[in-house]
Write a protein that holds these residues in place. Structure first.
Motif, PDB file in Angstrom:
ATOM      1  N   UNK C 140       0.825  -1.205   0.000  1.00 17.56           N
ATOM      2  CA  UNK C 140       0.000   0.000   0.000  1.00 17.56           C
ATOM      3  C   UNK C 140       0.859   1.254   0.000  1.00 17.56           C
ATOM      4  N   UNK C 141       1.838   1.303   0.915  1.00 13.30           N
ATOM      5  CA  UNK C 141       2.746   2.433   0.931  1.00 13.30           C
ATOM      6  C   UNK C 141       3.943   2.104   0.066  1.00 13.30           C
ATOM      7  N   UNK C 142       4.308   2.975  -0.859  1.00 15.65           N
ATOM      8  CA  UNK C 142       5.509   2.673  -1.663  1.00 15.65           C
ATOM      9  C   UNK C 142       6.714   2.503  -0.746  1.00 15.65           C
ATOM     10  N   UNK C 143       7.489   1.440  -0.956  1.00 14.81           N
ATOM     11  CA  UNK C 143       8.627   1.210  -0.074  1.00 14.81           C
ATOM     12  C   UNK C 143       9.914   0.961  -0.838  1.00 14.81           C
ATOM     13  N   UNK C 144      10.365   1.917  -1.642  1.00 20.79           N
ATOM     14  CA  UNK C 144      11.623   1.704  -2.351  1.00 20.79           C
ATOM     15  C   UNK C 144      12.782   1.653  -1.381  1.00 20.79           C
ATOM     16  N   UNK C 145      13.755   0.805  -1.660  1.00 19.22           N
ATOM     17  CA  UNK C 145      14.908   0.676  -0.782  1.00 19.22           C
ATOM     18  C   UNK C 145      15.766   1.927  -0.869  1.00 19.22           C
ATOM     19  N   UNK C 146      16.614   2.159   0.165  1.00 18.82           N
ATOM     20  CA  UNK C 146      17.494   3.328   0.116  1.00 18.82           C
ATOM     21  C   UNK C 146      18.671   3.088  -0.826  1.00 18.82           C
ATOM     22  N   UNK C 147      18.348   2.896  -2.097  1.00 15.63           N
ATOM     23  CA  UNK C 147      19.406   2.656  -3.071  1.00 15.63           C
ATOM     24  C   UNK C 147      19.034   3.430  -4.330  1.00 15.63           C
ATOM     25  N   UNK C 148      19.847   3.288  -5.358  1.00 15.53           N
ATOM     26  CA  UNK C 148      19.511   3.966  -6.614  1.00 15.53           C
ATOM     27  C   UNK C 148      18.339   3.249  -7.283  1.00 15.53           C
ATOM     28  N   UNK C 149      17.779   3.924  -8.289  1.00 17.29           N
ATOM     29  CA  UNK C 149      16.652   3.338  -9.027  1.00 17.29           C
ATOM     30  C   UNK C 149      17.072   2.013  -9.650  1.00 17.29           C
ATOM     31  N   UNK C 150      18.251   2.026 -10.256  1.00 12.97           N
ATOM     32  CA  UNK C 150      18.737   0.811 -10.895  1.00 12.97           C
ATOM     33  C   UNK C 150      18.836  -0.333  -9.890  1.00 12.97           C
ATOM     34  N   UNK C 151      19.460  -0.046  -8.739  1.00 15.24           N
ATOM     35  CA  UNK C 151      19.652  -1.112  -7.753  1.00 15.24           C
ATOM     36  C   UNK C 151      18.335  -1.621  -7.203  1.00 15.24           C
ATOM     37  N   UNK C 152      17.361  -0.728  -7.090  1.00 14.21           N
ATOM     38  CA  UNK C 152      16.055  -1.163  -6.620  1.00 14.21           C
ATOM     39  C   UNK C 152      15.449  -2.182  -7.565  1.00 14.21           C
ATOM     40  N   UNK C 153      15.417  -1.831  -8.852  1.00 18.08           N
ATOM     41  CA  UNK C 153      14.766  -2.729  -9.794  1.00 18.08           C
ATOM     42  C   UNK C 153      15.568  -4.017  -9.952  1.00 18.08           C
ATOM     43  N   UNK C 183      10.085  -0.188 -18.378  1.00 15.93           N
ATOM     44  CA  UNK C 183       9.155   0.134 -19.469  1.00 15.93           C
ATOM     45  C   UNK C 183       7.778  -0.445 -19.195  1.00 15.93           C
ATOM     46  N   UNK C 184       7.766  -1.677 -18.730  1.00 13.82           N
ATOM     47  CA  UNK C 184       6.467  -2.297 -18.459  1.00 13.82           C
ATOM     48  C   UNK C 184       5.723  -1.542 -17.366  1.00 13.82           C
ATOM     49  N   UNK C 185       6.480  -0.954 -16.465  1.00 13.88           N
ATOM     50  CA  UNK C 185       5.833  -0.204 -15.389  1.00 13.88           C
ATOM     51  C   UNK C 185       5.542   1.225 -15.799  1.00 13.88           C
ATOM     52  N   UNK C 208       5.698   4.306  -6.434  1.00 14.34           N
ATOM     53  CA  UNK C 208       4.853   3.115  -6.495  1.00 14.34           C
ATOM     54  C   UNK C 208       5.079   2.388  -7.814  1.00 14.34           C
ATOM     55  N   UNK C 209       5.244   3.145  -8.905  1.00 21.48           N
ATOM     56  CA  UNK C 209       5.533   2.487 -10.181  1.00 21.48           C
ATOM     57  C   UNK C 209       6.889   1.811 -10.146  1.00 21.48           C
ATOM     58  N   UNK C 210       7.814   2.412  -9.381  1.00 19.50           N
ATOM     59  CA  UNK C 210       9.113   1.765  -9.212  1.00 19.50           C
ATOM     60  C   UNK C 210       8.946   0.440  -8.485  1.00 19.50           C
ATOM     61  N   UNK C 211       8.086   0.433  -7.469  1.00 18.61           N
ATOM     62  CA  UNK C 211       7.846  -0.816  -6.752  1.00 18.61           C
ATOM     63  C   UNK C 211       7.220  -1.858  -7.670  1.00 18.61           C
ATOM     64  N   UNK C 212       6.341  -1.399  -8.563  1.00 19.59           N
ATOM     65  CA  UNK C 212       5.758  -2.337  -9.513  1.00 19.59           C
ATOM     66  C   UNK C 212       6.834  -2.859 -10.459  1.00 19.59           C
ATOM     67  N   UNK C 213       7.698  -1.954 -10.920  1.00 17.73           N
ATOM     68  CA  UNK C 213       8.785  -2.393 -11.804  1.00 17.73           C
ATOM     69  C   UNK C 213       9.672  -3.398 -11.097  1.00 17.73           C
ATOM     70  N   UNK C 214       9.936  -3.114  -9.813  1.00 16.36           N
ATOM     71  CA  UNK C 214      10.775  -4.006  -9.023  1.00 16.36           C
ATOM     72  C   UNK C 214      10.141  -5.372  -8.908  1.00 16.36           C
ATOM     73  N   UNK C 215       8.813  -5.385  -8.738  1.00 22.81           N
ATOM     74  CA  UNK C 215       8.115  -6.664  -8.623  1.00 22.81           C
ATOM     75  C   UNK C 215       8.093  -7.381  -9.968  1.00 22.81           C
ATOM     76  N   UNK C 216       8.054  -6.612 -11.063  1.00 21.38           N
ATOM     77  CA  UNK C 216       7.980  -7.239 -12.380  1.00 21.38           C
ATOM     78  C   UNK C 216       9.321  -7.738 -12.876  1.00 21.38           C
ATOM     79  N   UNK C 238      -4.627   7.016 -11.919  1.00 14.35           N
ATOM     80  CA  UNK C 238      -5.066   6.684 -13.268  1.00 14.35           C
ATOM     81  C   UNK C 238      -3.951   6.002 -14.047  1.00 14.35           C
ATOM     82  N   UNK C 239      -2.721   6.527 -13.899  1.00 18.93           N
ATOM     83  CA  UNK C 239      -1.593   5.925 -14.610  1.00 18.93           C
ATOM     84  C   UNK C 239      -1.413   4.476 -14.202  1.00 18.93           C
ATOM     85  N   UNK C 240      -1.473   4.251 -12.896  1.00 14.78           N
ATOM     86  CA  UNK C 240      -1.243   2.884 -12.433  1.00 14.78           C
ATOM     87  C   UNK C 240      -2.383   1.961 -12.833  1.00 14.78           C
ATOM     88  N   UNK C 241      -3.595   2.479 -12.853  1.00 13.94           N
ATOM     89  CA  UNK C 241      -4.705   1.609 -13.275  1.00 13.94           C
ATOM     90  C   UNK C 241      -4.546   1.192 -14.720  1.00 13.94           C
TER      91      UNK C 241
END
Lengths: 345, 326, 305
Positions: C140-153, C183-185, C208-216, C238-241
């Protein structure tokens, strides 16, 4: 739509045989290197427990073994039969006096500086310099403070704080000297605790007080300081712990006499100008590194020191309880460490 | 009327407290200046080779004490290398050992230890962190040193170096071990505190991605706790550097440069770090050349403490980028 | 009135009735209730040909302590469609979602009964971390790690690579996978400039989209979403839907949502849960327009919730 109608009739629970209670996750499926890490942690943890247990039990056995009630009331006596003679009344006296002097000087000074840093702090470069100075004291070895103290107190105009020797030089070593330098030791801990506590007080408390027309000084005195009393007290307790535990300053600045030797006739002042020993220097003296060489008394005194530290810790816990600012209560705050020299870009 | 009184009261309070702060600043500044001024003669007559090797430190100190210069040298002649080497050895070895042990122990304490163990261990660690260093020194010299002496140092080893130095259990190993034991509780306390405050969403997120607990600890928790680990190391190193009394008791007391080329014997040779030297030579503060030397040692300690603080600050900077605050 | 007082700027009229906009009449036959007819479905119904069942929840019971929170629920989870779990607070929908990737095991003292299978295999017989790589979750709450975007995904992927020698952080394969996931996210265009930026600096919707990308990134078979938009603004929502609907072809999606309109927009099948029991399950047209249970009708029309 009332609650009862919402409930309906819940389905009956499943058969007991079908119910599974999951256990804690095992590590059997982990790759080997992860399992090694896991076992290393457990091994270290167990080793830590064992070492800790050994230290505590060892000190208790050795300490209680040699502890007699008589030791607390007898004066130390130099004699050939070291293990049988003398107690540590004077060292206990010495510890109390030094701690008292050190705390009495450090507490108001530390609180005052902390308040200035937290509430006033103008001009800014001066405030940063003072912060750095406090950090320097926190980081400097106590021996360096001690020899600086010796230099200062050997000046002739400070001779009233210790003794004048026959040839006119000032001895420079006394309870005053040691106590004052000890205050420097406790200072960073008190300043740190007070500042941390003040920073936790929300600004709206201050604003409310100003809105009622109180000046900043009286806000501090009547509102802020009373509200942080437990944290300040625990900071003072930690400072006291540091004072009690330090030996280097004592060996250099207290004159290393086993019994308390007063200087001059005046009752209290003479005592404070004189020399003596504390529990820590007593332990040092009686260990093989010192001259006394009676390990039994060293153990007994060390045990007493441990008990004092234990009581101080209990005091700190009682004072702060669940509101503790740093979880394990050892007075080392992340915000203090590594914040030194903020003027370095 | 009341506001004006408050205003002057404010100004007075600010001025008083400010004066207090400035007094402290002047005191510390004075201390630094005094130490360096008194140290200068020793540095100036020895130059940079003050830090280098050259003869036995103890003989040099005795010469100064008796005011009889060594043949061919001035009265200020001093080569501090054995002391510096002793300090480096004990400090670095103890801190590395303690860092390794403390991190693992902190992970154990926060992640794997069962609740009753944790409840007992926390106050005990707090107790150990407050124990005076003399007590550790006592245990070291009365328990550990004889143990090492009896069990680990054979007579033949003693004889092999008897012409230079006595091996009696008060040596590098004892000093390093006791020093490590002394600084571990503080480090465990700091690191465990930081590990426990890693936000649950991060740990849960890592678990939900299929990363096992150990890897989560390594890649998320320890990374988040890195400022605390740095701070703990700085604190521990400062304490190790400044430890005088305990090391004076257990390190061997001889200004000897332990020689790694001696093989295993290296571990059992006595050392005397800088701070311990000051304590052991304190009688000599009234004799001028000895006093200069002692202040020079103190100056080196001061500079090291400053460098240490700076190193700690610098090590934490890169982590602020990623939102890890200390 | 005193002639010295200036006249009022505006006269307050006290004799007119305050005007009230009447509520739309709710008739017995009209059960659309609170769901506005103007809410559009985002996309047409998924093509039945590509729909296949990935997970099956059979007679599942879940408890915390002695309290049964989920009671005898049976549901299919299919790839190619979005399944929405709706219900009031405390209906057990989040617990059910978390049991799908065994996250309920983290809290001690629970109990379970029934079967949950992934591609025919009981998930409790799979190794838990392997399971979680196939069934990913977004919180529910976006929880990106304390790292760069690349490292998160790349996080989960980097953990999966076998440790051969030194693990290099940026292999071409890893970079390609990260770019694909972003891209998918729908996040790649916004962050492509600098992937080494800290993930904490992104906005809430981007995180949150980063978290989705990370999950994907680990190419899961099932994606679980626990109220992913509840902390976000409408545009990010709307974007996420749109994203969710776009992903359903490749991943089976289960979404828990409090927001009935969101369920209406996004879901193909809807499961309504109440106090742990599955009250109604069916296609979203059927549940929203022609609910067969009274309780469903009450919830959708807003009589409770």
């Amino acid at each position: 739509m009332d609650g009862a109608a919402l409930l309906g009739t819940p389905k009956p629970a499943p058969r007991a045989g079908a119910v599974v209670r999951p256990k804690r996750q095992g590590t059997s499926a982990w790759p080997l290197i992860d399992r090694i890490g896991y076992w290393l942690c457990w091994a270290t943890g167990i080793a830590l427990c064992l070492i800790v247990l050994w230290i505590v039990v060892y000190m208790m056995i050795k300490g209680i073994g040699y502890l007699r009630p008589a030791l607390f009331v007898e004066h130390p006596a130099a004699s050939l039969q070291q293990s049988k003679s003398g107690g540590f009344l004077d060292p206990i006296e010495g510890t109390l006096i030094i701690t008292a002097i050190g705390t009495l000087i450090a507490a108001p000074t530390g609180i005052g500086i902390a308040v200035w840093l937290s509430e006033y702090a103008r001009p800014a470069p001066l405030a940063r310099a003072v912060e750095s100075a406090v950090d320097v004291i926190a980081g400097v070895p106590s021996v360096v403070l001690a020899i600086f103290g010796l230099l200062v107190f050997s000046e002739s105009f400070l001779g009233f704080l210790s003794e004048h020797a026959a040839n006119g030089t000032v001895y420079g070593r006394s309870f005053f000297a040691a106590g004052i330098v000890m205050a420097l030791l406790a200072l960073p801990l008190i300043v740190g605790s007070t500042r941390e506590a003040l920073s936790q007080v929300p600004d709206r408390v201050r604003e409310a007080s100003y809105a009622l027309g109180k000046s900043r000084a009286s806000t501090i005195r009547c509102v802020l300081l009373p509200s942080i009393r437990p944290d300040v007290a625990s900071g003072i307790a930690l400072g006291m712990g540091r004072i009690i535990g330090d030996t280097a300053i004592i060996t250099i600045l207290l004159g290393q006499t086993l019994t308390t030797q007063a200087v001059g006739g005046t009752p209290v002042l003479g005592l404070l100008r004189g020399t003596g020993s504390t529990l820590t220097s007593y332990v040092f003296y009686n260990s093989p590194a010192g001259e006394g060489n009676s390990p039994q008394k060293a153990y007994a005194a060390a045990f007493v020191l441990l008990v004092i530290v234990l009581l101080l810790n209990a005091l700190v816990t009682a004072l702060t309880g669940g509101r503790r600012l740093d979880r394990l209560g050892i007075g080392a705050r992340l915000s203090l460490i590594g914040r030194s020299f903020p003027w370095i870009p | 009327m009341r506001r004006r009184t408050g205003h002057t009261e404010d100004k007075r309070a600010e001025r008083t407290l400010g004066a207090l702060a400035v007094a402290l600043l002047l005191l510390i500044g004075g201390m630094i200046v005094t130490v360096f001024v008194n140290a200068w003669p020793s540095f100036s007559s020895n130059g940079l080779s003050w830090f280098g090797p050259g003869g036995d430190v103890d003989t040099q100190l005795r010469a100064m004490q008796e005011s009889t210069p060594l043949p061919g040298h001035s009265i200020e002649y001093f080569r501090a290398w054995p002391l510096i080497w002793g300090t480096l050895l004990t400090t670095v070895l103890a801190v590395v050992l303690a860092l390794f042990v403390s991190t693992l122990a902190a992970v154990f304490l926060t992640e794997f230890a069962p609740q009753p163990v944790r409840r007992i261990l926390e106050p005990v660690i707090r107790l150990l962190a407050g124990v005076p260093s003399v007590v550790y020194g006592l245990i070291g010299i009365l328990a550990l040193a004889p143990f090492i002496n009896h069990h680990w140092i054979s007579t033949s080893r003693k004889q092999s170096v008897a012409y230079v130095v006595q091996l009696n259990g008060a040596d590098l190993t004892t000093a390093t071990v006791i020093l490590a034991v002394m600084i571990t509780p503080i480090m465990v306390a700091l690191i465990a505190g930081a590990l426990a405050s890693v936000p649950l969403p991060w740990r849960e997120g890592s678990a939900a991605l299929g990363v096992n607990r150990w890897r989560t600890i390594v890649r998320v928790s320890l990374r988040t706790a890195r400022p605390a680990i740095v701070a703990a190391t700085v604190l521990a190193t400062a304490r190790a550097l400044g430890e005088a009394i305990m090391l004076a008791m257990v390190a061997g007391g001889r200004g000897f440069a332990a020689n790694p080329l001696d093989g295993l014997t290296f571990l059992f040779e006595p050392v005397r770090p800088l701070a311990a030297t000051i304590v052991q030579e304190q009688e000599g503060l009234s004799i001028a050349p000895l006093a200069h030397t002692i202040y020079a040692i103190a100056a080196v300690l001061l500079v090291s403490a400053a460098l240490l603080s700076f190193a700690g600050w610098a090590a934490k900077q890169p982590l602020k980028r990623y939102g890890i605050r200390a | 009135m005193d002639s010295l007082m200036p006249p009022p700027v505006r006269r307050i009229s006290v004799d007119r009735e305050p005007s009230v906009i009447p509520a739309p009449a709710v008739s017995e036959n009209d059960s659309r209730g609170a769901v506005q007819p103007s809410a559009r479905r985002l996309l047409t119904r998924s093509d039945p040909a590509v729909v296949r069942e990935r997970m099956r929840i059979e007679s599942v019971w879940l408890a915390y302590g002695e309290n049964w929170v989920v009671r005898d629920v049976t549901l299919p989870v299919r790839q190619g469609e979005v399944l929405a779990l709706i219900g009031a607070s405390g209906s057990g929908k989040t617990t059910l979602l978390r049991s799908l990737n065994r996250l309920t095991e983290v809290t001690a003292g629970g109990a379970r009964a029934g079967r949950i299978t992934l591609d025919g295999q009981e998930i409790h017989e799979l190794e838990v971390n392997h399971l979680r790589r196939r069934v990913s979750m977004v919180f529910q709450q976006p929880n990106p790690f304390p790292m760069s975007i690349y490292d998160n995904v790349a996080y989960a992927l980097a953990e999966q690579r076998p440790p051969r020698g030194r693990r290099r952080r940026r292999t071409p394969a890893l970079e390609a996978a990260v770019e694909d996931a972003l891209r998918r996210a729908g996040l790649y265009d916004e962050v492509a400039g600098d992937l080494t930026r800290s993930a904490q600096r992104l906005s809430g919707g981007q995180q949150q989209r980063l978290c989705i990308a990370r999950a994907l990134a680990a190419e899961p078979e099932v994606l679980l979403l626990d109220e992913p938009c509840s902390a976000l603004d409408p545009i990010s929502t709307a974007t996420i839907e749109e994203l969710i609907v776009g992903l359903r072809e490749s991943v089976a999606i289960v979404i828990v949502t409090h927001n009935l309109q969101q369920a209406f927009r996004v879901a193909d099948h809807v499961a309504f849960m109440h106090l742990g029991e599955l009250v109604e399950y069916g296609s979203s047209e059927q549940v929203f327009d022609r609910p067969s249970q009274q309780r469903t009708r009450d919830y959708i029309s807003g009589a409770f919730g």
